[in-house]
Design an enzyme around this catalytic site. Structure first.
Site, PDB file in Angstrom:
ATOM      1  N   LYS A   1       7.749   7.590   0.501  1.00 10.98           N
ATOM      2  CA  LYS A   1       7.764   6.171   0.081  1.00 10.98           C
ATOM      3  C   LYS A   1       8.172   6.077  -1.388  1.00 10.98           C
ATOM      4  CE  LYS A   1       7.317   1.760  -0.265  1.00 10.98           C
ATOM      5  NZ  LYS A   1       6.350   1.139  -1.080  1.00 10.98           N
TER       6      LYS A   1
ATOM      7  N   GLU B   1      15.822   2.891  -3.934  1.00  9.20           N
ATOM      8  CA  GLU B   1      15.939   1.421  -4.047  1.00  9.20           C
ATOM      9  C   GLU B   1      16.336   1.029  -5.479  1.00  9.20           C
ATOM     10  OE1 GLU B   1      12.381  -0.634  -2.515  1.00  9.20           O
ATOM     11  OE2 GLU B   1      12.365  -1.762  -4.386  1.00  9.20           O
TER      12      GLU B   1
ATOM     13  N   HIS C   1      11.801   6.655  -1.534  1.00 11.95           N
ATOM     14  CA  HIS C   1      12.426   5.425  -1.020  1.00 11.95           C
ATOM     15  C   HIS C   1      12.570   4.423  -2.162  1.00 11.95           C
ATOM     16  CE1 HIS C   1      11.979   1.216   0.184  1.00 11.95           C
ATOM     17  NE2 HIS C   1      12.627   1.502   1.287  1.00 11.95           N
ATOM     18  N   ASN C   2      11.505   4.242  -2.914  1.00 11.28           N
ATOM     19  CA  ASN C   2      11.556   3.272  -4.008  1.00 11.28           C
ATOM     20  C   ASN C   2      12.524   3.710  -5.103  1.00 11.28           C
ATOM     21  OD1 ASN C   2       9.504   2.156  -2.469  1.00 11.28           O
ATOM     22  ND2 ASN C   2       8.274   1.567  -4.228  1.00 11.28           N
TER      23      ASN C   2
ATOM     24  N   SER D   1       6.754  -0.160   3.505  1.00  4.41           N
ATOM     25  CA  SER D   1       7.816  -0.847   2.770  1.00  4.41           C
ATOM     26  C   SER D   1       8.255  -2.106   3.488  1.00  4.41           C
ATOM     27  CB  SER D   1       9.032   0.066   2.580  1.00  4.41           C
ATOM     28  OG  SER D   1      10.053  -0.640   1.896  1.00  4.41           O
TER      29      SER D   1
HETATM   30  P1  NDP Z   1      -2.859  -6.103  -4.961  1.00  2.00           P
HETATM   31  O1  NDP Z   1      -2.217  -4.828  -5.312  1.00  2.00           O
HETATM   32  O2  NDP Z   1      -2.669  -7.271  -5.850  1.00  2.00           O
HETATM   33  O3  NDP Z   1      -4.429  -5.823  -4.788  1.00  2.00           O
HETATM   34  C1  NDP Z   1      -5.337  -6.864  -4.535  1.00  2.00           C
HETATM   35  C2  NDP Z   1      -6.361  -6.425  -3.518  1.00  2.00           C
HETATM   36  O4  NDP Z   1      -7.080  -5.281  -3.996  1.00  2.00           O
HETATM   37  C3  NDP Z   1      -7.390  -7.506  -3.272  1.00  2.00           C
HETATM   38  O5  NDP Z   1      -7.744  -7.473  -1.925  1.00  2.00           O
HETATM   39  C4  NDP Z   1      -8.532  -7.053  -4.173  1.00  2.00           C
HETATM   40  O6  NDP Z   1      -9.774  -7.557  -3.776  1.00  2.00           O
HETATM   41  C5  NDP Z   1      -8.474  -5.579  -3.946  1.00  2.00           C
HETATM   42  N1  NDP Z   1      -9.192  -4.829  -4.963  1.00  2.00           N
HETATM   43  C6  NDP Z   1      -8.808  -4.619  -6.256  1.00  2.00           C
HETATM   44  N2  NDP Z   1      -9.709  -3.862  -6.879  1.00  2.00           N
HETATM   45  C7  NDP Z   1     -10.695  -3.582  -5.981  1.00  2.00           C
HETATM   46  C8  NDP Z   1     -11.910  -2.841  -6.043  1.00  2.00           C
HETATM   47  N3  NDP Z   1     -12.263  -2.201  -7.149  1.00  2.00           N
HETATM   48  N4  NDP Z   1     -12.659  -2.790  -4.924  1.00  2.00           N
HETATM   49  C9  NDP Z   1     -12.280  -3.407  -3.804  1.00  2.00           C
HETATM   50  N5  NDP Z   1     -11.162  -4.124  -3.684  1.00  2.00           N
HETATM   51  C10 NDP Z   1     -10.367  -4.206  -4.763  1.00  2.00           C
HETATM   52  O7  NDP Z   1      -2.474  -6.527  -3.462  1.00  2.00           O
HETATM   53  P2  NDP Z   1      -1.091  -6.436  -2.654  1.00  2.00           P
HETATM   54  O8  NDP Z   1      -1.395  -7.038  -1.336  1.00  2.00           O
HETATM   55  O9  NDP Z   1       0.053  -6.948  -3.434  1.00  2.00           O
HETATM   56  O10 NDP Z   1      -0.849  -4.883  -2.473  1.00  2.00           O
HETATM   57  C11 NDP Z   1      -1.775  -4.040  -1.823  1.00  2.00           C
HETATM   58  C12 NDP Z   1      -1.281  -2.615  -1.909  1.00  2.00           C
HETATM   59  O11 NDP Z   1      -0.040  -2.529  -1.235  1.00  2.00           O
HETATM   60  C13 NDP Z   1      -1.023  -2.113  -3.328  1.00  2.00           C
HETATM   61  O12 NDP Z   1      -1.356  -0.756  -3.396  1.00  2.00           O
HETATM   62  C14 NDP Z   1       0.454  -2.295  -3.504  1.00  2.00           C
HETATM   63  O13 NDP Z   1       1.004  -1.391  -4.453  1.00  2.00           O
HETATM   64  C15 NDP Z   1       0.946  -1.986  -2.097  1.00  2.00           C
HETATM   65  N6  NDP Z   1       2.230  -2.565  -1.726  1.00  2.00           N
HETATM   66  C16 NDP Z   1       2.576  -3.818  -2.109  1.00  2.00           C
HETATM   67  C17 NDP Z   1       3.789  -4.365  -1.754  1.00  2.00           C
HETATM   68  C18 NDP Z   1       4.133  -5.744  -2.152  1.00  2.00           C
HETATM   69  O14 NDP Z   1       5.273  -6.162  -1.880  1.00  2.00           O
HETATM   70  N7  NDP Z   1       3.236  -6.493  -2.766  1.00  2.00           N
HETATM   71  C19 NDP Z   1       4.742  -3.613  -0.944  1.00  2.00           C
HETATM   72  C20 NDP Z   1       4.261  -2.350  -0.494  1.00  2.00           C
HETATM   73  C21 NDP Z   1       3.065  -1.855  -0.905  1.00  2.00           C
HETATM   74  P3  NDP Z   1     -10.306  -8.973  -4.393  1.00  2.00           P
HETATM   75  O15 NDP Z   1      -9.663 -10.016  -3.560  1.00  2.00           O
HETATM   76  O16 NDP Z   1     -11.772  -8.883  -4.197  1.00  2.00           O
HETATM   77  O17 NDP Z   1      -9.904  -8.992  -5.828  1.00  2.00           O
END
Ligand code: NDP
Length: 475
Positions: free
Chosen positions: A182, A189, A185-186, A128
């Site tokens: 987590k 939130e 937590h959300n 988080s």
């Molecule tokens: P996203 O959730 O937008 O995911 C994008 C990433 O996933 C890219 O690296 C993408 O690769 C990869 N991806 C998607 N599909 C595939 C696949 N089939 N095979 C391999 N790679 C894949 O990214 P975030 O950074 O926002 O979040 C990452 C995780 O963290 C998520 O689970 C999210 O819920 C969690 N999270 C996010 C928060 C936030 O504030 N954003 C906070 C806490 C947790 P490519 O570049 O090749 O498309």
């Protein structure tokens, strides 16, 4: 050199976690499905530490020291399964695969069980703090085996936020425990944000304060017992002026709150566990109401009170709302911690609520002085059954009584929706009640369905012959 840890999935969260690790002196192998992200990360931030850029999963796995530590930071759901399937065959028994995404804890339990069969430690870790937290110090909630935490803990604690020198990261419990907490937590939130939004609305509509005046109010509140990240950013949002119209930004943002699903999951699971998390549920439903353009449009002309008459509310209403907010917040957190206790019992996790409150003091979105109070309550010699009965909160709820009731009454009187405040007070009064009308419900159930009831004065199950002579049978 071999990398101590690897991160695959280099969108904003993964890239920032990798940078955080590198900035702490660890050599980090980095990989992403599309290589452009890996290149960009190393080009823009390579100078911050030691990265090993890897083009393929094979290269990535080969770059890691053993046992391998791999953090997966990809889109939750099917993408996580796809990535696990891609990497697991390349790993060896004893290696660790950490899912830092927002996975559903039941998926984490399934994945953990499957990987355990293959000798791989699968760790569902709640992370988080958003983008900034990932870079500067998140709150980290790792589940999985104790053994895996021995190898992962020091690295994760190193990059986590610190409060009074204590890292905001601890082993939560086996398999899905980390993602479960987590999720809650959300949920908390959501409830906290809804309560703050109601406080804003009550003061804006009730007292006619402007967003910038309200920003001052929230700044003031942030110096007291409500001091928290969410109150702090509320003041910032309220003070923001829209460049194109010159209006307060909050007045040009469409009033439809969106959600990604963790609040909804919290409520769904709470229903399954039978835990009354009414504050979180109201918050999820309030977002849902806001998004129902059709219902809102259809209902716009419905009758209501004539508004807030001049002179009825004065400055003292600000303090009333502050106290009502604090009391309602205590309820929401108490309910969330109840859900954690229930989940922990159901799945045999033995989650330590005091340790959890400790790691939520920093890094995460609900970080607040308040979490220190919760920690104290759980670490006292007689931990409370519900947080409501912790001495400090008993005192706060006592102080808030008149204000809280006045605010809910005023909200109803003037037609200002305050579902969070109202449900919190109703929950509080329900728990305190000597007798609940549940007795009548049992009577109704027995009437139409012969569902039987228990008596207050004798053991056993009883049924009244409602369609007969109305005598009672059973015992
Ligand atoms: P996203 O959730 O937008 O995911 C994008 C990433 O996933 C890219 O690296 C993408 O690769 C990869 N991806 C998607 N599909 C595939 C696949 N089939 N095979 C391999 N790679 C894949 O990214 P975030 O950074 O926002 O979040 C990452 C995780 O963290 C998520 O689970 C999210 O819920 C969690 N999270 C996010 C928060 C936030 O504030 N954003 C906070 C806490 C947790 P490519 O570049 O090749 O498309």
């Amino acid at each position: 050199t071999q990398a101590q840890i690897g991160v695959t999935g280099l969108a904003v969260m993964g890239a920032n976690l990798a940078r955080n690790l590198a900035r702490h002196g660890h050599t980090v192998a980095v990989h992403n499905r599309s290589q452009s992200r890996t290149k960009t990360l190393v080009e823009e931030h390579g100078h911050e530490g030691s990265f090993v850029a890897c083009e393929t999963p094979e290269e990535f796995v080969a770059a890691l020291e053993r046992p391998r530590r791999v953090i997966v930071m990809v889109k939750a759901g099917a993408p996580t399964d796809a990535v696990i399937e891609e990497f697991a065959p390349l790993l060896e028994p004893g290696d660790m695969l950490v899912d830092g995404g927002n996975a559903h804890f039941l998926d984490t339990r399934r994945r953990e069980a499957a990987l355990r069969e293959r000798g791989i430690h699968f760790v569902g870790a709640g992370v988080s703090g958003g983008e900034e937290g990932a870079l500067l110090g998140p709150s980290i909630m790792p589940g999985g085996s104790k053994e895996s935490y021995e190898a992962l803990g020091p690295l994760l604690e190193d990059i986590a936020a610190k409060v009074d020198g204590v890292p905001c990261c601890t082993h939560i419990g086996p398999d899905g425990a980390g993602h479960f907490v987590k999720m809650v937590h959300n949920g908390i939130e959501y409830a906290d944000m809804q309560l703050i939004a109601e406080a804003y609305d009550l003061l804006r509509q009730g007292l006619g304060l402007s967003p910038s005046q309200l920003a001052d109010v929230f700044d003031e509140w942030n110096r007291g017992e409500l001091s928290s990240y969410l109150i702090e950013i509320t003041a910032e949002v309220l003070r923001q002026v829209d460049a194109s119209t010159g209006k307060p930004l909050v007045d040009v943002i469409a009033d439809r709150a969106e959600q990604k699903g963790t609040g909804r999951w919290t409520v769904q699971i709470a229903l399954d566990l039978g835990v009354p998390v009414s504050g979180i549920a109201e918050a999820v439903f309030a977002r849902s109401v806001s998004g129902h353009a059709d219902l809102r449009e259809a209902a716009r002309g419905l009758p209501g009170p004539s508004g807030v008459p001049a002179g009825v509310l004065d400055e003292s209403f600000v303090e009333d709302v502050r106290r009502a907010l604090y009391a309602s917040k205590i309820i929401a957190y108490a309910q969330g911690f109840d859900q954690i206790r229930a989940g922990s019992a159901e799945y045999g996790w033995e989650v330590d609520p005091g340790a959890l409150a400790t790691i939520w003091r920093g890094g995460c979105i609900i970080r607040a002085v308040f979490l220190d109070r919760i920690r104290e309550a759980y670490e006292s010699e007689t931990p409370p059954v519900t947080l409501l009965t912790a001495p400090l909160f008993v005192e706060a709820l006592g102080l808030a009584q008149d204000s809280w009731r006045r605010v809910v009454a005023r909200a109803a009187e003037f037609g200002i929706p305050a579902p969070g405040f109202s449900t919190a007070l109703a929950y509080y009064d329900s728990l305190r009640a000597e007798r609940l009308p549940a007795a009548l419900i049992q009577g109704q159930r027995d009437f139409f369905g012969a569902h039987t009831y228990q008596r207050t004065d004798r053991e056993g199950s009883f049924h009244t012959l409602w369609s007969g002579d109305r005598s009672e049978i059973g015992g």
